[in-house]
Design a protein around this motif. Structure first.
Motif, PDB file in Angstrom:
ATOM      1  N   ALA A  55       0.855  -1.188   0.000  1.00 50.65           N
ATOM      2  CA  ALA A  55       0.000   0.000   0.000  1.00 50.65           C
ATOM      3  C   ALA A  55       0.887   1.233   0.000  1.00 50.65           C
ATOM      4  O   ALA A  55       1.813   1.345   0.809  1.00 50.65           O
ATOM      5  CB  ALA A  55      -0.910   0.002   1.225  1.00 50.65           C
ATOM      6  N   THR A  56       0.610   2.156  -0.923  1.00 52.04           N
ATOM      7  CA  THR A  56       1.393   3.377  -1.039  1.00 52.04           C
ATOM      8  C   THR A  56       0.449   4.565  -1.077  1.00 52.04           C
ATOM      9  O   THR A  56      -0.502   4.582  -1.852  1.00 52.04           O
ATOM     10  CB  THR A  56       2.252   3.370  -2.319  1.00 52.04           C
ATOM     11  OG1 THR A  56       3.073   2.197  -2.315  1.00 52.04           O
ATOM     12  CG2 THR A  56       3.128   4.600  -2.401  1.00 52.04           C
ATOM     13  N   LEU A  57       0.720   5.544  -0.232  1.00 55.08           N
ATOM     14  CA  LEU A  57      -0.058   6.774  -0.181  1.00 55.08           C
ATOM     15  C   LEU A  57       0.793   7.876  -0.786  1.00 55.08           C
ATOM     16  O   LEU A  57       1.907   8.124  -0.315  1.00 55.08           O
ATOM     17  CB  LEU A  57      -0.418   7.094   1.268  1.00 55.08           C
ATOM     18  CG  LEU A  57      -1.341   8.276   1.517  1.00 55.08           C
ATOM     19  CD1 LEU A  57      -2.717   8.009   0.912  1.00 55.08           C
ATOM     20  CD2 LEU A  57      -1.470   8.538   3.002  1.00 55.08           C
ATOM     21  N   VAL A  58       0.296   8.526  -1.846  1.00 56.84           N
ATOM     22  CA  VAL A  58       1.073   9.519  -2.579  1.00 56.84           C
ATOM     23  C   VAL A  58       0.290  10.817  -2.669  1.00 56.84           C
ATOM     24  O   VAL A  58      -0.905  10.812  -2.979  1.00 56.84           O
ATOM     25  CB  VAL A  58       1.397   9.024  -4.010  1.00 56.84           C
ATOM     26  CG1 VAL A  58       2.145  10.080  -4.796  1.00 56.84           C
ATOM     27  CG2 VAL A  58       2.189   7.746  -3.965  1.00 56.84           C
ATOM     28  N   ASN A  59       0.974  11.920  -2.421  1.00 56.57           N
ATOM     29  CA  ASN A  59       0.398  13.244  -2.616  1.00 56.57           C
ATOM     30  C   ASN A  59       0.700  13.648  -4.059  1.00 56.57           C
ATOM     31  O   ASN A  59       1.859  13.864  -4.400  1.00 56.57           O
ATOM     32  CB  ASN A  59       1.025  14.228  -1.628  1.00 56.57           C
ATOM     33  CG  ASN A  59       0.483  15.631  -1.764  1.00 56.57           C
ATOM     34  OD1 ASN A  59      -0.041  16.012  -2.803  1.00 56.57           O
ATOM     35  ND2 ASN A  59       0.616  16.404  -0.710  1.00 56.57           N
ATOM     36  N   PRO A  60      -0.313  13.774  -4.932  1.00 54.70           N
ATOM     37  CA  PRO A  60      -0.031  14.080  -6.343  1.00 54.70           C
ATOM     38  C   PRO A  60       0.563  15.475  -6.546  1.00 54.70           C
ATOM     39  O   PRO A  60       1.192  15.743  -7.561  1.00 54.70           O
ATOM     40  CB  PRO A  60      -1.396  13.961  -7.031  1.00 54.70           C
ATOM     41  CG  PRO A  60      -2.406  13.924  -5.959  1.00 54.70           C
ATOM     42  CD  PRO A  60      -1.729  13.569  -4.680  1.00 54.70           C
ATOM     43  N   ARG A  61       0.406  16.356  -5.577  1.00 57.09           N
ATOM     44  CA  ARG A  61       0.960  17.705  -5.686  1.00 57.09           C
ATOM     45  C   ARG A  61       2.411  17.771  -5.214  1.00 57.09           C
ATOM     46  O   ARG A  61       3.105  18.732  -5.488  1.00 57.09           O
ATOM     47  CB  ARG A  61       0.102  18.677  -4.869  1.00 57.09           C
ATOM     48  CG  ARG A  61      -1.323  18.779  -5.404  1.00 57.09           C
ATOM     49  CD  ARG A  61      -2.270  19.448  -4.428  1.00 57.09           C
ATOM     50  NE  ARG A  61      -2.358  18.839  -3.109  1.00 57.09           N
ATOM     51  CZ  ARG A  61      -3.022  17.721  -2.813  1.00 57.09           C
ATOM     52  NH1 ARG A  61      -3.646  17.065  -3.758  1.00 57.09           N
ATOM     53  NH2 ARG A  61      -3.062  17.256  -1.588  1.00 57.09           N
ATOM     54  N   ASN A  62       2.849  16.750  -4.459  1.00 55.82           N
ATOM     55  CA  ASN A  62       4.211  16.734  -3.927  1.00 55.82           C
ATOM     56  C   ASN A  62       4.675  15.284  -3.861  1.00 55.82           C
ATOM     57  O   ASN A  62       4.397  14.585  -2.898  1.00 55.82           O
ATOM     58  CB  ASN A  62       4.244  17.388  -2.535  1.00 55.82           C
ATOM     59  CG  ASN A  62       5.633  17.391  -1.934  1.00 55.82           C
ATOM     60  OD1 ASN A  62       6.600  16.932  -2.540  1.00 55.82           O
ATOM     61  ND2 ASN A  62       5.737  17.911  -0.729  1.00 55.82           N
ATOM     62  N   ARG A  63       5.386  14.832  -4.864  1.00 57.71           N
ATOM     63  CA  ARG A  63       5.811  13.426  -4.943  1.00 57.71           C
ATOM     64  C   ARG A  63       6.736  13.013  -3.798  1.00 57.71           C
ATOM     65  O   ARG A  63       6.925  11.834  -3.540  1.00 57.71           O
ATOM     66  CB  ARG A  63       6.501  13.147  -6.281  1.00 57.71           C
ATOM     67  CG  ARG A  63       5.572  13.280  -7.460  1.00 57.71           C
ATOM     68  CD  ARG A  63       4.594  12.156  -7.475  1.00 57.71           C
ATOM     69  NE  ARG A  63       3.678  12.310  -8.597  1.00 57.71           N
ATOM     70  CZ  ARG A  63       2.586  11.622  -8.723  1.00 57.71           C
ATOM     71  NH1 ARG A  63       2.239  10.739  -7.837  1.00 57.71           N
ATOM     72  NH2 ARG A  63       1.795  11.813  -9.750  1.00 57.71           N
TER      73      ARG A  63
END
Length: 145
Positions: A124-132
């Motif tokens: 499981a990976t949680l990614v902020n699309p505005r700040n990689r």
């Protein structure tokens, strides 16, 4: 007098060389400070798995700071009697300062393959699309019943 001058020269030279490690440490700290300032505020975990009718349901918790949405990418790999079965999905999740739970039911990525009870590997990976740089990831082996 000559002795005093030589002693001072050695002391100055020693002081200069002893300052080099301190200067190097300060330079490294300054270079690393943006990375430390941008340390990830995201957290994610995977802690449940079950199988029903060939589908796998996995769940866990996540936390991300700020407002808006992040992307939760989940990949599950298991084995059935014949080969490896894999499923992946990406969903948008809402962010806030508190911990949220997530739960996804996935079908195999390949047609005519089904998950069976047994061990599954959940990534499981949680990614902020505005700040990689703001992301979190976990990988666990769970027993799906």
């Amino acid at each position: 007098m000559s002795f005093s001058f030589a002693t001072k020269a050695v002391a100055v030279r020693t002081a200069r060389w002893s300052a080099v490690p301190a200067l190097a440490a300060a330079t490294i700290a300054l270079a690393a400070s943006p990375a430390l300032a941008n340390a990830s505020s995201a957290r994610v975990s995977a802690n449940t798995a079950s199988v029903s009718h060939g589908q796998v349901t996995v769940g866990g918790t996540y936390q991300c700071a700020g407002r808006g949405s992040d992307q939760l990418r989940v990949t599950v790999v298991g084995e059935n009697r014949r080969n490896q079965v894999e499923a992946s999905r990406t969903v948008n999740v809402s962010c806030a300062a508190w911990t949220h739970t997530w739960r996804l039911t996935l079908n195999s990525d390949r047609r005519n393959e089904q998950f069976t009870a047994g061990q599954v590997r959940v990534q499981a990976t949680l990614v902020n699309p505005r700040n990689r740089n703001d992301h979190a990831s976990t990988s666990r082996t769970l027993f799906a019943r």
